[in-house]
Design a protein around this motif. Structure first.
Motif, PDB file in Angstrom:
ATOM      1  N   LEU A 157       0.952  -1.217  -0.029  1.00  0.00           N
ATOM      2  CA  LEU A 157      -0.055  -0.013  -0.012  1.00  0.00           C
ATOM      3  C   LEU A 157       0.886   1.374  -0.047  1.00  0.00           C
ATOM      4  O   LEU A 157       1.699   1.275   0.905  1.00  0.00           O
ATOM      5  N   ALA A 158       0.869   2.007  -0.884  1.00  0.00           N
ATOM      6  CA  ALA A 158       1.574   3.284  -1.144  1.00  0.00           C
ATOM      7  C   ALA A 158       0.664   4.447  -1.494  1.00  0.00           C
ATOM      8  O   ALA A 158      -0.139   4.448  -2.547  1.00  0.00           O
ATOM      9  N   GLY A 159       0.044   5.265  -0.413  1.00  0.00           N
ATOM     10  CA  GLY A 159      -0.909   6.312  -0.276  1.00  0.00           C
ATOM     11  C   GLY A 159      -1.990   5.833  -0.789  1.00  0.00           C
ATOM     12  O   GLY A 159      -2.694   5.203   0.009  1.00  0.00           O
ATOM     13  N   ARG A 160      -2.587   6.200  -2.072  1.00  0.00           N
ATOM     14  CA  ARG A 160      -3.965   5.995  -2.195  1.00  0.00           C
ATOM     15  C   ARG A 160      -4.499   4.668  -2.788  1.00  0.00           C
ATOM     16  O   ARG A 160      -5.335   4.150  -2.677  1.00  0.00           O
ATOM     17  N   ASN A 161      -3.244   3.768  -3.339  1.00  0.00           N
ATOM     18  CA  ASN A 161      -3.514   2.337  -3.638  1.00  0.00           C
ATOM     19  C   ASN A 161      -2.418   1.590  -3.761  1.00  0.00           C
ATOM     20  O   ASN A 161      -1.321   1.947  -3.100  1.00  0.00           O
ATOM     21  N   PHE A 162      -2.493   0.387  -3.972  1.00  0.00           N
ATOM     22  CA  PHE A 162      -1.356  -0.733  -3.902  1.00  0.00           C
ATOM     23  C   PHE A 162      -0.563  -0.538  -5.178  1.00  0.00           C
ATOM     24  O   PHE A 162      -0.869  -0.024  -6.315  1.00  0.00           O
ATOM     25  N   THR A 163       0.816  -0.640  -5.069  1.00  0.00           N
ATOM     26  CA  THR A 163       1.771  -0.715  -6.119  1.00  0.00           C
ATOM     27  C   THR A 163       2.318  -2.028  -6.031  1.00  0.00           C
ATOM     28  O   THR A 163       2.470  -2.702  -5.046  1.00  0.00           O
ATOM     29  N   GLY A 164       2.961  -2.345  -7.162  1.00  0.00           N
ATOM     30  CA  GLY A 164       3.748  -3.479  -7.161  1.00  0.00           C
ATOM     31  C   GLY A 164       2.602  -4.844  -7.345  1.00  0.00           C
ATOM     32  O   GLY A 164       1.376  -4.502  -7.397  1.00  0.00           O
ATOM     33  N   GLY A 165       3.182  -5.970  -7.612  1.00  0.00           N
ATOM     34  CA  GLY A 165       2.079  -7.085  -7.778  1.00  0.00           C
ATOM     35  C   GLY A 165       1.404  -7.073  -9.105  1.00  0.00           C
ATOM     36  O   GLY A 165       1.691  -6.301  -9.862  1.00  0.00           O
ATOM     37  N   MET A 166       0.250  -7.703  -9.164  1.00  0.00           N
ATOM     38  CA  MET A 166      -0.508  -7.846 -10.122  1.00  0.00           C
ATOM     39  C   MET A 166      -1.913  -7.578  -9.854  1.00  0.00           C
ATOM     40  O   MET A 166      -2.378  -7.981  -8.834  1.00  0.00           O
TER      41      MET A 166
END
Lengths: 342, 390
Positions: free
Chosen positions: B243-252
């Motif tokens: 979770l980075a800020g407003r949304n998830f990053t990385g992954g699919m």
């Protein structure tokens, strides 16, 4: 699929039916409108303040009233209009294939539309710009805080390009969900699928009223694009474009000269030469366009001047309560300016 | 009176006549199409509108939320076309697999001797078949929206996957050095396994004793791959979403739009496939089931070895048209913002370029090609399973 079908039919019409626009004397479109007995006007499929049908199917809004003003100028009857709603995606193909005489549908004047799509924009009825609406409780106060945001919008508009430019220019990432219809885009935002909803700022005021809890949402101050909205016609009938353009100019000039729907009768007795020319007491300006000389009187008596139309539909007299801002007359610090009738 | 030998007039020759008429008809069709094309080009010029296919190389200028290949605002309209096409194919392939599995279960379930199972399957089919697909898409999309939490309070699944109203974020497995070697070993093991299984079948038919398949499969499918996995030094890493800020990053990310679309399409199509499977099974003569029962086959064996293979001959042709329907119905994606071919290319790209004729022609040709290829594949399969007449 309705969209694909209508675009397909439009394309087919272009391929089969449409003959090259012929250069007759006068305006072929005006002749066709007069022979038909009513004006065919393309409007939105529902945007409060601009073109919105009520439960009885009566249309209201700034774009709608402008169509009525043209009908008033031609027929002295503002109701001699048939409104055809079209989605953002369908509108251009529909205009190209002749489904209506003009498109008056909060449409942004861009170079590509003016030139590559083969349209002529007749003027700017509303100076707008793209903005964002967000949930206030999340603490967002500026569009620059939208890094990583998921944004909902409607497809088929300039907003998809503006937002790509804005986030790229500001080194922010985002995810854009483009829905075919505004209703679903708004619902998805309201359900929390998106952090923000984006469209022209005037549309955001209307959109806020659609939310389950309108007070929870705030419109961010940033305007990320220029969106001059105006009526447009097919290229190739310059005389028709002139008529549409001068109906708008007449309304703006009338506001500047203080001619309103209430006083237009007595104003015909005015000694001011500018007013006398506008209202057809002097000169042959209406006849030179293929209309009657009292064309402007008809417009203003039925629909009022530009300011009246603005206040009634989007301004203080409406549910939207949008301030005149840059849409005020040039003489009052705004951008609305019309060439003189002379 | 003597009959003089008379030469037949040239038009009396049925074959020649047929040939000439066909040729004339073809020429008329071609001429008509050419007239359409020329007329359209002429009219576009007269309307001062851009035409041609040059726009495909221009910068598209818009972003697409869900893309399987690299795409950004600086990509071209041609890239956008590819993104849309791949998304359409993704939905079609997943949808077809799910619809087939569920459809067969429904079809067999309808014929179940268990009263409850049979009635449930019938009720499902009658209900789902008779509600418009677009409504079902909206239903799944918006009904999964409210219960799902915001990303900040996402449901955690084992610390590596996260479910929120932004979608299901799962780790993305990425190969590092040595992964190629491992995959080659794995592929070799799997093909060796299938080869040996076939040999074992043949041997059993010939001699009555199969190969010792248990140790073979254990070795080829578990021990050797596991050894290779560790010998190549565990050549995979998982990119776990954070979770980075407003949304998830990385992954699919598996977005709600994709889930809702695939779910609605496969549940809807499965109801039709269920009926096709049921009618196919009922089309197999009753004597076949009775004879196989008399031979002492169990219920499952009867279905698997006798009934279904014969029913398939009846099932395949209508099943093919359901696959085509599913693929074409995926164009409803635009309603819930999933960027499929119609939405991205015949929607946004069309709107930005205004070149309706070119774009719709390309889109229609692509759908035609997908449909014809699907039909071809299914026809080849159909030919293989037809009754072998020796």
């Amino acid at each position: 699929m309705r969209f694909v079908l209508s675009v397909f039919l439009g394309a087919l019409a272009l391929a089969v039916v449409a003959s090259p626009a012929s250069a007759q004397s006068g305006s072929a479109t005006l002749d066709a409108v007069k022979a038909r007995g009513y004006l065919m006007c393309g409007v939105s499929d529902g945007l409060a303040g601009f073109s919105n049908p009520d439960a009885q199917g009566n249309w209201s809004g700034l774009d709608v009233d402008f169509c009525r003003a043209i009908a008033a100028a031609i027929f002295d009857d503002p109701n001699a209009v048939r409104f055809t709603p079209s989605t953002a995606k369908e509108r251009f193909t529909a205009l190209q294939s002749g489904e209506f005489d003009l498109l008056s549908r909060n449409t942004t004047w861009t170079m590509q539309r003016d030139i590559a799509l083969g349209f002529t924009f007749a003027g700017i009825i509303y100076y707008d710009g793209q903005g964002f609406i967000v949930r206030g409780a999340e603490g967002t106060t500026s569009a620059l805080q939208l890094n990583g945001a998921t944004v909902c919008t409607q497809s088929g508009t300039t907003t998809e390009l503006n937002i790509a430019d804005y986030f790229t220019a500001n080194n922010m990432t985002y995810e854009l969900l483009t829905f075919e219809k505004e209703a679903e885009a708004l619902q998805a935002y309201d359900e929390g699928r998106c952090d923000a909803y984006t469209t022209d700022q005037s549309g955001l005021y209307a959109a806020r009223l659609e939310m389950r809890n309108a007070d929870e949402h705030i419109i961010l101050p940033e305007i990320i694009s220029k969106e001059p909205l105006g009526p447009l016609v097919r290229q190739g009938d310059d005389r028709w474009a002139d008529i549409v353009r001068w109906v708008l100019f007449a309304q703006i000039n009338a506001e500047e000269l203080g001619v309103t729907s209430a006083n237009v009768g007595e104003m015909t007795g005015s000694s001011n030469p500018e007013i006398r020319r506008l209202l057809g007491v002097e000169g042959e300006f209406g006849a030179s366009m293929g209309l009657t000389n009292d064309w402007a009187v008809r417009i203003i008596r039925h629909m009022g001047n530009y300011g009246e139309m603005f206040e009634r539909n989007v301004g203080e007299g409406s549910i939207l309560k949008i301030a005149r801002g840059i849409n005020a007359l040039w003489s009052k610090g705004g951008l609305q300016y019309a060439p003189p009738v002379r | 009176m003597a009959m003089s030998p008379k030469r037949e007039p040239i038009w009396a020759d049925a074959r020649l006549r047929g040939f000439v008429l066909q040729a004339l008809f073809l020429a008329a069709v071609v001429a008509l199409l050419a007239m359409f094309a020329l007329n359209a080009a002429e009219n576009l010029r007269a309307l001062n509108r851009a035409s041609g296919f040059g726009f495909l190389d221009q910068v598209a200028g818009f972003d697409i939320a869900f893309h399987l290949i690299d795409y950004g605002r600086a990509s071209t309209f041609l890239d956008a076309l590819w993104v849309g096409l791949l998304n359409t194919l993704l939905v079609a392939v997943i949808g077809i697999v799910l619809a087939t599995v569920l459809g067969f279960l429904l079809g067999i379930g309808q014929l179940s001797s268990n009263w409850l199972v049979a009635k449930l399957a019938t009720a499902y089919i009658e209900f789902v078949r008779n509600v418009p697909l677009l409504l079902q898409i909206f239903f799944w999309y918006f009904s999964m929206m409210s219960p799902l939490p915001r990303p900040q309070s996402a449901i955690e699944i084992g610390g590596v996957a996260f479910l929120s109203n932004r979608g299901l974020f799962v780790p993305r497995i990425e190969g590092v050095e040595g992964s190629g070697l491992f995959l080659i070993v794995l592929a070799a093991c799997v093909s060796a396994f299938f080869l040996l299984r076939r040999l074992s079948h043949k041997r059993r038919e010939r001699t009555g004793t199969p190969l010792p398949m248990l140790p073979i499969s254990l070795g080829l499918l578990a021990i050797v791959p596991a050894a290779a996995f560790f010998l190549t030094g565990v050549p995979f890493t998982a990119d776990i979403p954070v979770l980075a800020g407003r949304n998830f990053t990385g992954g699919m990310a598996i977005t709600p739009e994709l889930i809702a679309l695939v779910l609605a399409l496969s549940l809807y199509t499965a109801s039709y496939i269920g009926e096709i499977v049921r009618s196919g099974i009922e089309g197999v003569p009753k004597g076949q089931a009775e004879a196989s029962a008399a031979l002492g086959l169990s219920r499952g064996q009867r279905l698997r070895l006798v009934i279904i293979p014969q029913a398939m001959r009846i099932i395949i042709p209508p099943l093919t048209s359901q696959y085509l329907n599913l693929t074409k119905n995926s164009s409803l994606a635009a309603a819930i913002a999933f960027p499929d071919l119609v939405h991205v290319f015949a929607g946004t790209a069309l709107n930005q370029t205004g070149q309706a004729i070119e774009i719709l022609a390309i889109t229609m040709i692509i759908y035609l090609a997908i449909s014809l290829l699907t039909s071809l594949a299914m026809n080849v399969y159909n030919a293989r399973i037809q009754l072998k007449e020796r």
